[in-house]
Design an enzyme around this catalytic site. Structure first.
Site, mmCIF file in Angstrom:
data_model
loop_
_atom_site.group_PDB
_atom_site.id
_atom_site.type_symbol
_atom_site.label_atom_id
_atom_site.label_comp_id
_atom_site.label_asym_id
_atom_site.label_seq_id
_atom_site.Cartn_x
_atom_site.Cartn_y
_atom_site.Cartn_z
ATOM 1 C CD GLN A 98 -1.050 -0.784 3.644
ATOM 2 O OE1 GLN A 98 -2.269 -0.819 3.522
ATOM 3 N NE2 GLN A 98 -0.438 -1.254 4.710
ATOM 4 C CE1 TYR A 128 -10.881 1.189 14.835
ATOM 5 C CE2 TYR A 128 -8.570 1.012 15.447
ATOM 6 C CZ TYR A 128 -9.675 0.529 14.768
ATOM 7 O OH TYR A 128 -9.558 -0.625 14.031
ATOM 8 C CD GLN A 129 -5.067 3.149 18.055
ATOM 9 O OE1 GLN A 129 -5.106 1.942 17.830
ATOM 10 N NE2 GLN A 129 -4.555 4.013 17.228
ATOM 11 C CD GLU A 173 0.508 -4.167 9.861
ATOM 12 O OE1 GLU A 173 -0.409 -3.773 10.590
ATOM 13 O OE2 GLU A 173 0.488 -4.050 8.609
ATOM 14 C CG ASP A 204 -2.034 -13.753 4.719
ATOM 15 O OD1 ASP A 204 -2.913 -13.053 5.254
ATOM 16 O OD2 ASP A 204 -2.268 -14.638 3.871
ATOM 17 C CG ASP A 223 -6.192 -1.738 14.582
ATOM 18 O OD1 ASP A 223 -6.987 -1.088 13.894
ATOM 19 O OD2 ASP A 223 -5.138 -1.255 15.035
ATOM 20 C CE1 TYR A 292 -9.833 6.225 11.540
ATOM 21 C CE2 TYR A 292 -11.183 5.001 13.074
ATOM 22 C CZ TYR A 292 -9.951 5.290 12.537
ATOM 23 O OH TYR A 292 -8.836 4.639 12.997
HETATM 24 N N1 SPD Z 1 -11.863 4.065 7.789
HETATM 25 C C1 SPD Z 1 -10.672 3.844 8.559
HETATM 26 C C2 SPD Z 1 -10.738 2.674 9.471
HETATM 27 C C3 SPD Z 1 -9.373 2.437 10.059
HETATM 28 C C4 SPD Z 1 -9.322 1.365 11.036
HETATM 29 N N2 SPD Z 1 -7.975 1.014 11.431
HETATM 30 C C5 SPD Z 1 -7.251 2.003 12.108
HETATM 31 C C6 SPD Z 1 -5.920 1.551 12.599
HETATM 32 C C7 SPD Z 1 -5.550 2.232 13.869
HETATM 33 N N3 SPD Z 1 -4.782 1.414 14.735
#
Ligand code: SPD
Length: 369
Positions: A98, A128-129, A173, A204, A223, A292
């Site tokens: 990416q 989020y985290q 990851e 993977d 995540d 987001y």
């Molecule tokens: N639309 C974005 C969603 C992202 C989710 N992952 C975020 C990673 C942060 N650790």
């Protein structure tokens, strides 16, 4: 890496319309671009050169054949775009998987972008985290073994490490560049990698989970980035099956589950796959994350058959865990009240994703009443 700062990521168009890289050699168009191209065939799929006139945007306007500007954007949220003012670009690079961009924004601190999509900003990453880690871990009495899928920035690791009961934190990851970039530009997140309980596996996750001993984990946290490009497989049934197999009876999954405003069908699909796959319980929770798309993000939490898990009322409240609220840094978003509140769903979502389909359990009655 430093030398890449400021370079054009350049998914440029050649004369014959094929994507090419900077030196003109043929380049595979990412699947997200292909999807976008299919939904807007009048446009050439142009990759993610996303900073225009000092603003980053998850979409951009491009001229159509008649020279008229047409909004080209991510197929996950057609017709809308959120922009952030860019102070300066700190890093641009292209990994095997990416495009990676880091910039300093005017109002949200540093921002990490993958394939043109915001993954986190310093200002609101806490929501989020903290939620994706503590919703599952505070729902188990004493979690010991945890797997993170994705999460290469380290923020989720930072949150898991607040839990002293945890003995092993595996992370799988796919993209080493995400880990390296986070260590360089996001030390407040990458601090998660410093915990001696963390074992890093670059590869993977589907393969990793296939090889994991059955029942190894108490909790698995997915995540991921959005299900376009490298994360596509992570919303499909075989993936959820390998997760269920790797969890112990009564183990829990917490999976990033998009926006209720934009992705009700995707959420519905994920819930129905998870209902078939996880024989314990399946719930949807959400939190506000301003950067987001649509300003919210969801979490699908599921448990396998075994000791029942009451997701709505945390059995392992963070406030009672010694040192947890302040470990590495103070919690900014999560607390036990917000944990329970996150399961309260708007009426349209309850109807649309059919969350009332099964006779409600005692837990669901609390959550949906
Ligand atoms: N639309 C974005 C969603 C992202 C989710 N992952 C975020 C990673 C942060 N650790």
């Amino acid at each position: 890496m430093e030398g890449d700062a400021g370079k054009d990521l350049g998914c440029q168009k050649t004369m014959d319309g094929k994507a090419s890289n900077r030196n003109g050699s043929a380049k595979k168009i990412p699947s997200c671009c292909l999807k976008a191209k299919a939904s807007a065939p009048e446009l050439e799929a142009k990759c993610h050169s996303t900073v225009v006139s000092g603003w980053f945007t998850e979409s951009q306007s491009l001229p159509d054949k008649a020279g008229k500007k047409v909004f080209f954007n991510n197929p996950m949220w057609p017709g809308e775009a959120h922009s952030l003012e860019v102070k300066n670009i700190l890093f641009k690079g292209k990994s095997e998987y990416q495009e990676v961009l880091v910039f300093q924004s005017s109002t949200y601190g540093k921002v990490l972008v993958l394939d043109g999509i915001i993954q986190l900003t310093e200002k609101d990453e806490c929501a989020y985290q903290e939620m994706i880690a503590h919703l599952p871990l505070c729902s188990l009495p004493s979690p010991k073994t945890v797997l993170v899928v994705g999460g290469g920035d380290g923020g989720v690791l930072r949150e898991i490490s607040r839990h002293n009961s945890v003995e092993l934190i595996d992370i799988c990851e796919i993209d080493q560049m995400v880990i390296d970039v986070s260590k360089k530009f996001f030390p407040e997140l990458a601090v998660g990698f410093e915990d001696p309980r963390v074992q890093v596996h670059v590869g993977d996750a589907v393969e990793f989970l296939r090889n994991a001993p059955p029942g190894k984990y108490d909790a698995i946290i997915v995540d991921s980035s959005d299900p376009v490009g490298p994360a596509q497989e992570l919303v499909e049934k075989p993936f959820f099956e390998t997760i269920a197999r790797a969890l112990r009876p009564g183990g829990v999954l917490c999976n990033m589950a998009e926006s209720m405003w934009l992705h009700t069908h995707l959420i519905e699909d994920m819930i129905s796959i998870c209902r078939e796959t996880f024989k314990g319980s399946v719930h949807y929770a959400w939190a506000s994350v301003p950067t987001y798309p649509s300003g919210v993000i969801g979490f699908l939490v599921c448990s396998t058959e075994g000791p029942p898990v009451d997701f709505v009322k945390p059995i392992n409240p963070i406030e009672k865990l010694e040192g947890a609220p302040k470990h590495k840094r103070e919690l900014r978003f999560y607390n036990s009240e917000i944990h329970s509140a996150a399961f309260a769903l708007p009426s349209f979502l309850r109807r649309e994703v059919n969350l009332l389909r099964d006779p409600p359990t005692a837990t669901q009655q609390i959550c949906i009443s």
